[in-house]
Scaffold this motif. Sequence first.
Motif, PDB file in Angstrom:
ATOM      1  N   VAL A  66       0.838  -1.202   0.000  1.00 58.69           N
ATOM      2  CA  VAL A  66       0.000   0.000   0.000  1.00 58.69           C
ATOM      3  C   VAL A  66       0.875   1.255   0.000  1.00 58.69           C
ATOM      4  O   VAL A  66       0.622   2.200  -0.740  1.00 58.69           O
ATOM      5  CB  VAL A  66      -0.962   0.007   1.215  1.00 58.69           C
ATOM      6  CG1 VAL A  66      -1.591   1.371   1.429  1.00 58.69           C
ATOM      7  CG2 VAL A  66      -2.039  -1.054   1.033  1.00 58.69           C
ATOM      8  N   HIS A  67       1.926   1.260   0.798  1.00 59.98           N
ATOM      9  CA  HIS A  67       2.802   2.429   0.872  1.00 59.98           C
ATOM     10  C   HIS A  67       3.648   2.578  -0.398  1.00 59.98           C
ATOM     11  O   HIS A  67       3.893   3.699  -0.844  1.00 59.98           O
ATOM     12  CB  HIS A  67       3.666   2.380   2.125  1.00 59.98           C
ATOM     13  CG  HIS A  67       2.852   2.487   3.377  1.00 59.98           C
ATOM     14  ND1 HIS A  67       2.091   3.596   3.681  1.00 59.98           N
ATOM     15  CD2 HIS A  67       2.639   1.610   4.382  1.00 59.98           C
ATOM     16  CE1 HIS A  67       1.467   3.402   4.822  1.00 59.98           C
ATOM     17  NE2 HIS A  67       1.781   2.204   5.268  1.00 59.98           N
ATOM     18  N   ILE A  68       4.060   1.467  -0.979  1.00 57.38           N
ATOM     19  CA  ILE A  68       4.780   1.510  -2.260  1.00 57.38           C
ATOM     20  C   ILE A  68       3.872   2.119  -3.324  1.00 57.38           C
ATOM     21  O   ILE A  68       4.304   2.977  -4.112  1.00 57.38           O
ATOM     22  CB  ILE A  68       5.266   0.104  -2.677  1.00 57.38           C
ATOM     23  CG1 ILE A  68       6.353  -0.404  -1.733  1.00 57.38           C
ATOM     24  CG2 ILE A  68       5.713   0.081  -4.137  1.00 57.38           C
ATOM     25  CD1 ILE A  68       7.679   0.326  -1.816  1.00 57.38           C
ATOM     26  N   CYS A  69       2.607   1.711  -3.356  1.00 59.82           N
ATOM     27  CA  CYS A  69       1.639   2.264  -4.322  1.00 59.82           C
ATOM     28  C   CYS A  69       1.453   3.769  -4.115  1.00 59.82           C
ATOM     29  O   CYS A  69       1.364   4.533  -5.079  1.00 59.82           O
ATOM     30  CB  CYS A  69       0.300   1.551  -4.222  1.00 59.82           C
ATOM     31  SG  CYS A  69       0.343  -0.123  -4.861  1.00 59.82           S
ATOM     32  N   THR A  70       1.420   4.191  -2.874  1.00 58.66           N
ATOM     33  CA  THR A  70       1.280   5.617  -2.563  1.00 58.66           C
ATOM     34  C   THR A  70       2.479   6.407  -3.087  1.00 58.66           C
ATOM     35  O   THR A  70       2.321   7.470  -3.684  1.00 58.66           O
ATOM     36  CB  THR A  70       1.144   5.824  -1.040  1.00 58.66           C
ATOM     37  OG1 THR A  70      -0.007   5.118  -0.579  1.00 58.66           O
ATOM     38  CG2 THR A  70       1.020   7.291  -0.685  1.00 58.66           C
ATOM     39  N   ILE A  71       3.669   5.869  -2.867  1.00 59.28           N
ATOM     40  CA  ILE A  71       4.883   6.536  -3.352  1.00 59.28           C
ATOM     41  C   ILE A  71       4.863   6.611  -4.877  1.00 59.28           C
ATOM     42  O   ILE A  71       5.163   7.654  -5.459  1.00 59.28           O
ATOM     43  CB  ILE A  71       6.152   5.819  -2.848  1.00 59.28           C
ATOM     44  CG1 ILE A  71       6.244   5.920  -1.324  1.00 59.28           C
ATOM     45  CG2 ILE A  71       7.406   6.387  -3.508  1.00 59.28           C
ATOM     46  CD1 ILE A  71       7.254   4.986  -0.697  1.00 59.28           C
TER      47      ILE A  71
END
Length: 116
Positions: A66-71
């Motif tokens: 999820v955080h990789i997608c946000t970045i």
Amino acid sequence: MIRIGNLTVFPDRREIFVDGAPVELSYRAMDVLLILIEANGALVTKDELMDRVWPTTIVEDNNLYVHICTIRKVMDEHRKLLVCAPGRGYRLLRPIQPTRAASTFVARTDSKQAVQ
């Protein structure tokens, strides 16, 4: 200050700007981004990311995803710089800025000024 594509990251202030405009990243997403920047293009394993971002908490792999997608969303057209090594981890590529070719100095001897 670190430039990655259209991103400007100030690690010490935990601030990120896209094309000069400030962008909010969650605390954990910023942690992931800073760890990847710190690796300077090297592969960071999923386990290392999980251990460093969530040192005292057990979380699922999808939390990291999820955080990789946000970045990647923040990176927009430069999202391909954040590369996944399936089953291993992530790598943040830093685009190589073209360097100017060194000037070549060519000594010219003028026949009228030649030293004998």
